[in-house]
Enzyme design. Structure first.
Site, PDB file in Angstrom:
ATOM      1  N   HIS A 154       0.496  -1.239   0.041  1.00  0.00           N
ATOM      2  CA  HIS A 154      -0.022  -0.040   0.202  1.00  0.00           C
ATOM      3  C   HIS A 154       0.767   1.164  -0.243  1.00  0.00           C
ATOM      4  CE1 HIS A 154      -3.299  -3.094   1.731  1.00  0.00           C
ATOM      5  NE2 HIS A 154      -2.480  -3.412   1.712  1.00  0.00           N
ATOM      6  N   SER A 275      14.935  21.097 -16.967  1.00  0.00           N
ATOM      7  CA  SER A 275      13.653  21.830 -17.106  1.00  0.00           C
ATOM      8  C   SER A 275      14.076  23.678 -18.027  1.00  0.00           C
ATOM      9  CB  SER A 275      12.691  22.066 -15.990  1.00  0.00           C
ATOM     10  OG  SER A 275      11.636  23.436 -16.167  1.00  0.00           O
ATOM     11  N   LYS A 281      16.417  22.210 -11.975  1.00  0.00           N
ATOM     12  CA  LYS A 281      15.572  20.462 -12.077  1.00  0.00           C
ATOM     13  C   LYS A 281      16.377  19.726 -13.067  1.00  0.00           C
ATOM     14  CE  LYS A 281      11.579  19.879 -11.264  1.00  0.00           C
ATOM     15  NZ  LYS A 281       9.990  19.949 -11.981  1.00  0.00           N
ATOM     16  N   GLU A 288       9.274   8.610 -16.907  1.00  0.00           N
ATOM     17  CA  GLU A 288       7.890   9.134 -17.357  1.00  0.00           C
ATOM     18  C   GLU A 288       6.792   8.444 -18.879  1.00  0.00           C
ATOM     19  OE1 GLU A 288       7.926  12.780 -14.200  1.00  0.00           O
ATOM     20  OE2 GLU A 288       7.920  12.979 -16.598  1.00  0.00           O
TER      21      GLU A 288
END
Ligand code: ARG
Length: 461
Positions: A154, A275, A281, A288
């Protein structure tokens, strides 16, 4: 003379565009030419073509192949599909013998053969890429058989694992994928060539011969079934979907692990992106995208299932819609496997962060309950409630259960007021991981065995 013109079966120009598949089925040119060469050789063996005719067909087909590979070939909508394009060009080159090539076959068995050859070839190359990915998991695992990481259920801290053990779960998934491609390959390894349009042919052909020449196990048993069957295409789409689902799951973990909150891993600079606005970043675009591409691959599977569901026997033009999705899924899994292999090989593992994270969430609580069952013959449920009290005690002291001293443990519950001091050892996180010595468990001993099994498998496959 009409019969010297190119074979053309449409009239309206817009219909050419709608009906044609050449713009995508040109992908099958090499399989088409291979199939045609095998067919012509068989026709000659059977006395249907002369030796000279076969030789001029074969050399003509090799010339067409050369023209395609050197970019000289003109893919025109007028030829509708790769099969007619190749045959027409062949006839331009060699003349009359080219017109004899289509004896005892139809585009229906031809396309079924070409596409099946493509799927079989790709199944083998995808297996190779899966193996490289498994190798990457195994070699990284080899370095981390004692690195602790919180095991979760979980997404909540549950029990301590070693990092190798976590990675080997993926090695197992990809090994099953490998076996799935293998069993589909075996199941579909039958040649449709010679089935003709739907019912076989009156010509004296030898389907065993073409089947063997093309590397199939045997000719397919039923002509009408094999020109209508696209199970092999559905199987590769399903196999790819399953692998992409596994890729997507590890990708999700890579995204989480590389977040500021976790910092378990860092993606190597080579496989991370920046970024355009936030200069500080480093983004996990690669996992992804892997996760995102899974969607289109599922789409291709559902799309072909839907195309096939209402088709009467035998061939229907709907079936032409079977190819683009397969080509797309194959390309997607190939690049995804290659890139994931590199990401896994080059990721930087922050063992300290992983180990520190294990000190949150009382990961060794189950070990106390197990101890009471094993050493004090306590019923598990009783042990469970006593352990709950110890956890509450630890919380009240702002400690992890693995950090409690003996008196703190004894004070937690009347029933364990005399518990042996060895319990301290049992609550130690590394000992907790190493206690799980059951077959397939996380202990370092078991993990090392699993790595050995994989190494052996990698040698034998
Ligand atoms: N381009 C067709 C396909 O991909 C080839 C088979 C056409 N056969 C036919 N009878 N129209 O399915």
């Amino acid at each position: 003379m009409a019969n010297d013109q190119i074979l053309k079966n449409t009239n309206a120009k817009i219909l050419d565009e709608f009906n044609a598949s050449i713009m995508f089925d040109k992908e099958l040119y090499s399989q088409d030419i291979r199939g045609s060469i095998a067919h012509s050789q068989m026709l000659q063996e059977q006395g249907i073509l002369t030796k000279e005719e076969q030789e001029s067909i074969e050399s003509g087909l090799l010339q067409v192949k050369e023209e395609i590979e050197s970019g000289k070939f003109e893919f025109s909508l007028a030829y509708e599909d790769i099969h007619m394009a190749v045959e027409n060009r062949l006839t331009e080159i060699v003349g009359e013998p080219g017109k004899r090539l289509h004896t005892a076959r139809s585009r229906n068995d031809q396309v079924a053969t070409d596409f099946r050859l493509y799927v079989q070839e790709k199944s083998l190359s995808i297996k190779g890429l899966l193996k490289e990915l498994i190798e990457a998991f195994v070699s990284v695992s080899d370095k981390h058989t004692t690195t602790l990481i919180p095991g979760m259920t979980h997404l909540q801290h549950a029990q301590p694992l070693n990092f190798a053990y976590h990675l080997l779960a993926y090695a197992n998934m990809f090994k099953r994928d490998f076996e799935r491609f293998e069993s589909s390959y075996e199941r579909n390894n039958y040649s449709p060539l010679g089935s003709a349009a739907l019912a076989g042919t009156p010509h004296n052909i030898n389907r065993d011969s073409t089947s063997a020449k093309l590397g199939f196990k045997a000719p397919s048993a039923h002509a009408m079934d094999s020109v209508s069957d696209r199970d092999f295409a559905l199987e590769i789409l399903f196999n790819i979907s399953t692998s992409m689902m596994h890729i997507s799951r590890i990708s999700e973990e890579l995204v989480t692990w590389s977040s500021y909150e976790f910092q378990f891993i860092r993606m190597s600079d080579e496989y991370a992106t920046t970024s355009s606005i936030m200069p500080q970043k480093k983004n996990p675009d690669v996992p992804e995208l892997l996760r995102g591409k899974t969607g289109r691959v599922y789409g291709n599977l559902i799309s072909l299932f839907t195309v096939m569901k209402g088709l009467p026997l035998a061939y229907n033009k709907d079936t032409q819609e079977d190819k683009e999705g397969v080509f797309d899924s194959v390309k997607t899994i190939e690049i995804s496997l290659k890139i994931l292999t590199q990401v896994i090989k080059t990721m930087i593992v922050n063992t300290e962060k992983m180990e520190n994270a294990c000190k949150i969430g009382h990961l060794s609580a189950t070990d106390l309950a197990d101890y009471l069952v094993q050493k004090q013959n306590m019923p598990f449920r009783t042990a469970y409630y006593i352990t709950k009290d110890v956890v509450a005690k630890a919380n009240s002291l702002n400690k992890d259960i693995s950090e409690l001293n003996l008196s703190e443990i004894r004070e937690s519950n009347e029933e364990i007021k005399d518990i042996n001091e060895e319990i301290i050892m049992y609550l130690d996180l590394r000992n907790s991981m190493n206690a799980r010595i059951s077959y397939g468990g996380t202990s370092t001993i078991q993990t090392v065995e699993q790595i050995k099994d994989f190494e052996e498998w990698l040698i034998n496959n």
